[in-house]
Design an enzyme around this catalytic site. Sequence first.
Site, PDB file in Angstrom:
ATOM      1  N   HIS A 108      11.224 -83.943  45.116  1.00 25.54           N
ATOM      2  CA  HIS A 108      12.305 -84.350  44.245  1.00 25.54           C
ATOM      3  C   HIS A 108      12.072 -85.850  43.915  1.00 25.54           C
ATOM      4  CE1 HIS A 108      16.685 -84.982  43.364  1.00 25.54           C
ATOM      5  NE2 HIS A 108      16.585 -83.840  43.719  1.00 25.54           N
TER       6      HIS A 108
ATOM      7  N   GLU B 162      16.305 -76.127  46.789  1.00 26.91           N
ATOM      8  CA  GLU B 162      15.970 -74.725  46.504  1.00 26.91           C
ATOM      9  C   GLU B 162      15.290 -73.967  47.398  1.00 26.91           C
ATOM     10  OE1 GLU B 162      17.875 -74.579  43.865  1.00 26.91           O
ATOM     11  OE2 GLU B 162      16.892 -75.190  42.080  1.00 26.91           O
TER      12      GLU B 162
HETATM   13  N1  ACO Z   1       4.091 -79.364  45.624  1.00 27.79           N
HETATM   14  C1  ACO Z   1       2.990 -80.046  45.342  1.00 27.79           C
HETATM   15  N2  ACO Z   1       2.654 -81.287  44.727  1.00 27.79           N
HETATM   16  C2  ACO Z   1       3.756 -81.773  44.228  1.00 27.79           C
HETATM   17  C3  ACO Z   1       5.219 -81.300  44.256  1.00 27.79           C
HETATM   18  C4  ACO Z   1       5.097 -79.788  44.826  1.00 27.79           C
HETATM   19  N3  ACO Z   1       6.465 -79.321  44.815  1.00 27.79           N
HETATM   20  N4  ACO Z   1       6.192 -82.049  43.825  1.00 27.79           N
HETATM   21  C5  ACO Z   1       5.354 -83.230  43.374  1.00 27.79           C
HETATM   22  N5  ACO Z   1       4.114 -83.111  43.768  1.00 27.79           N
HETATM   23  C6  ACO Z   1       2.977 -83.915  43.525  1.00 27.79           C
HETATM   24  C7  ACO Z   1       2.620 -84.096  41.940  1.00 27.79           C
HETATM   25  O1  ACO Z   1       1.666 -83.189  41.845  1.00 27.79           O
HETATM   26  C8  ACO Z   1       2.370 -85.284  41.706  1.00 27.79           C
HETATM   27  O2  ACO Z   1       0.846 -85.555  42.452  1.00 27.79           O
HETATM   28  P1  ACO Z   1      -0.345 -86.522  41.887  1.00 27.79           P
HETATM   29  O3  ACO Z   1       0.379 -87.898  42.114  1.00 27.79           O
HETATM   30  O4  ACO Z   1      -1.388 -86.232  42.618  1.00 27.79           O
HETATM   31  O5  ACO Z   1      -0.182 -86.218  40.407  1.00 27.79           O
HETATM   32  C9  ACO Z   1       3.216 -86.144  42.789  1.00 27.79           C
HETATM   33  O6  ACO Z   1       3.470 -85.106  43.724  1.00 27.79           O
HETATM   34  C10 ACO Z   1       4.449 -86.738  41.983  1.00 27.79           C
HETATM   35  O7  ACO Z   1       4.820 -85.806  41.218  1.00 27.79           O
HETATM   36  P2  ACO Z   1       5.908 -85.936  40.001  1.00 27.79           P
HETATM   37  O8  ACO Z   1       5.623 -84.819  39.254  1.00 27.79           O
HETATM   38  O9  ACO Z   1       5.597 -87.539  39.470  1.00 27.79           O
HETATM   39  O10 ACO Z   1       7.363 -85.920  40.890  1.00 27.79           O
HETATM   40  P3  ACO Z   1       8.692 -86.122  39.715  1.00 27.79           P
HETATM   41  O11 ACO Z   1       9.494 -86.722  40.687  1.00 27.79           O
HETATM   42  O12 ACO Z   1       8.437 -86.044  38.257  1.00 27.79           O
HETATM   43  O13 ACO Z   1       8.936 -84.403  39.932  1.00 27.79           O
HETATM   44  C11 ACO Z   1       9.984 -82.358  40.961  1.00 27.79           C
HETATM   45  C12 ACO Z   1      10.090 -84.027  40.709  1.00 27.79           C
HETATM   46  C13 ACO Z   1      10.168 -81.685  39.616  1.00 27.79           C
HETATM   47  C14 ACO Z   1      11.130 -81.778  41.441  1.00 27.79           C
HETATM   48  C15 ACO Z   1       8.612 -81.888  41.696  1.00 27.79           C
HETATM   49  O14 ACO Z   1       8.667 -82.334  42.957  1.00 27.79           O
HETATM   50  C16 ACO Z   1       8.440 -80.391  41.523  1.00 27.79           C
HETATM   51  O15 ACO Z   1       7.991 -80.134  40.639  1.00 27.79           O
HETATM   52  N6  ACO Z   1       8.721 -79.745  42.667  1.00 27.79           N
HETATM   53  C17 ACO Z   1       8.656 -78.269  42.450  1.00 27.79           C
HETATM   54  C18 ACO Z   1       9.897 -77.652  41.778  1.00 27.79           C
HETATM   55  C19 ACO Z   1      11.181 -77.762  42.403  1.00 27.79           C
HETATM   56  O16 ACO Z   1      11.202 -77.344  43.758  1.00 27.79           O
HETATM   57  N7  ACO Z   1      12.105 -77.903  41.834  1.00 27.79           N
HETATM   58  C20 ACO Z   1      13.573 -77.958  42.087  1.00 27.79           C
HETATM   59  C21 ACO Z   1      13.913 -79.555  42.399  1.00 27.79           C
HETATM   60  S1  ACO Z   1      15.586 -79.389  42.944  1.00 27.79           S
HETATM   61  C22 ACO Z   1      16.576 -79.452  41.817  1.00 27.79           C
HETATM   62  O17 ACO Z   1      16.271 -79.759  40.365  1.00 27.79           O
HETATM   63  C23 ACO Z   1      17.938 -78.705  42.035  1.00 27.79           C
END
Ligand code: ACO
Length: 363
Positions: free
Chosen positions: A250, A305
Amino acid sequence: MIVGRNDGLDGVMAGDTVLSHVDGEAGTLVVRGHHIEELVRQGGLEDLAALLWDGFAEGGGDVKAVRRGLGAARMDAFEKLPALLEVSRDLAPIEALRVGLSILPDEAGLPAHLRVCGALPVYLAALVRRDAGLPPVAPDPALGTAADLLRMLRGTPAPDAHITALDIYLATVADHGFNASTFTARVIASTRAGLVSAAIGGLCALKGPLHGGAPGPVLDMLDEIGTVENIVPWLEKAISDGGRLMGFGHRIYKVRDPRADVLKAVARDLGPASGRLAFAAEVERQALGALRRLKPGRRLDTNVEFYTALVLEAIGIPRTAFTPLFGVARAVGWCAHVFEQERGGRIIRPLSRYVGPVPKQAA
Ligand code: ACO
């Protein structure tokens, strides 16, 4: 082509709000001065709507008036179904909801926030039934949104346990600070385009799998993993291949999303789905471990989620309705934010850093 950095406004304080506050370090969500856990113990979606709309819309703080208004709006929306079903024949429910909001005029009898929040459940139920080859069921304006939505989906009244579970879910996710869909709605509202346009924008932003589109893929993931023995290898391969585990991570929460625990308790209370729940809890435990091992220092925890998927599955909601259902709830929050934005907020217009080529004569 050179691509500039795009940090997703990470850490940017984009404005003030009296509506809700997400503390990502403490793992808390406060809505108008109350912790979300306390609010969902006391009431459902209509109560949250009344709280969020209080002081912004006429009768906003009155739960009974909100319930009446939403009931009347559902009746109005039912009249629009033939037109919606006709033009959305080849569309998935979430796509068809975009159309459904688009056929709402900016100004009509009832206030726009009631028309938007009343239309979504009516549209959704009819679209899901249409996919099953069934005709729409007319709303019952005397019921609350959760009870009527389940009745319109099934054609018969739902058991109290299912109504309560859905109502808690809807209330839990109704508002959440400047999340992507709410911020989108606020940007649109800041141009004075009106509440209906802002809600359409909010719905479009919500649809993405990184925001509201995650719960369906959470179940797909559980299905694909299949067995306890496959949990660790599956998760490690997914992460190593650069995939994202749906229901984890998140932008704001660096600890567990408090809504995950609210919904985990709801899933547990539903009882019959406990086999699936035990498996999901083990997937969660192993996923947190795998994320710590393979993504050290990223502080990725369970988000709302993951258990949303379990709750909605346990009450028989089809996967195609998961994201739309999130929209039913979050529309309440979008409306509150539109009111707040319209009340004195200036047009939202940030700067961009230009990283493209400079004109030759200026070099
Ligand atoms: N699984 C694996 N790796 C992840 C995940 C995940 N769920 N989420 C983030 N990471 C990793 C990224 O790959 C990145 O790794 P890196 O540094 O090696 O490149 C690092 O963690 C940081 O990720 P960002 O994309 O910068 O995080 P951001 O804050 O932009 O994204 C998000 C947040 C979109 C929710 C992300 O965690 C994600 O895609 N989660 C999965 C989808 C999800 O569950 N969405 C619902 C969110 S809750 C809502 O909106 C109601």
